[in-house]
Design a protein around this motif. Structure first.
Motif: not given
Length: 139
Positions: A33-48
């Motif tokens: 998720l920290d990739a420069a050309d990431a598909t998605a934005y950084k999330t928070s609160g993931l269950f894992g």
């Protein structure tokens, strides 16, 4: 792309988890998720992440499988229209119903081939994960 997927990892490309996932699923579908050309934005609160914090003595492997639907402009338009309808329309109103239907379509397309491809890919991912967790050769 429509019907394809990316596995989105919370950690960076330098993490041990990234290496495990690329070995298990292949380089082309795993994306930190920290990739420069990431598909998605950084999330928070993931269950894992929650599981790791609360049960640190266990090792967890978790990733988000993001399946492609429509283009960004259509999706953002649907989110905005649904939000506007939710706040300013009467629930039974035609505009309200149309906005809700479009948002649903953007995240779960009615296209039968999309659904078939996503289910098949999901089952493939489960099989790959099972092999990798059992230490079997992957990909």
């Amino acid at each position: 792309a429509f019907g394809t997927y990316k596995l989105l990892l919370p950690g960076g490309a330098d993490s041990e988890a990234f290496s495990w996932y690329t070995n298990a699923f292949g380089n082309d579908c795993v994306e930190p998720l920290d990739a420069a050309d990431a598909t998605a934005y950084k999330t928070s609160g993931l269950f894992g992440e929650w599981l790791q914090r609360h049960f640190g003595t266990r090792e967890y492997r978790f990733v988000v499988a993001e399946f492609g639907t429509y283009g960004l402009i259509r999706i953002l338009g649907a989110i905005r229209a649904e939000n506007r309808a939710n706040h300013y329309c009467v629930e039974g109103n035609k505009i309200y119903q149309s906005a809700k239907a479009e948002l649903f379509e953007c995240f779960c397309p009615s296209d039968a081939s999309w659904k078939k491809q996503v289910v098949e890919s999901g089952l493939k991912l489960v099989a790959q994960a099972t092999r990798a967790l059992n230490g079997d050769e992957c990909c």
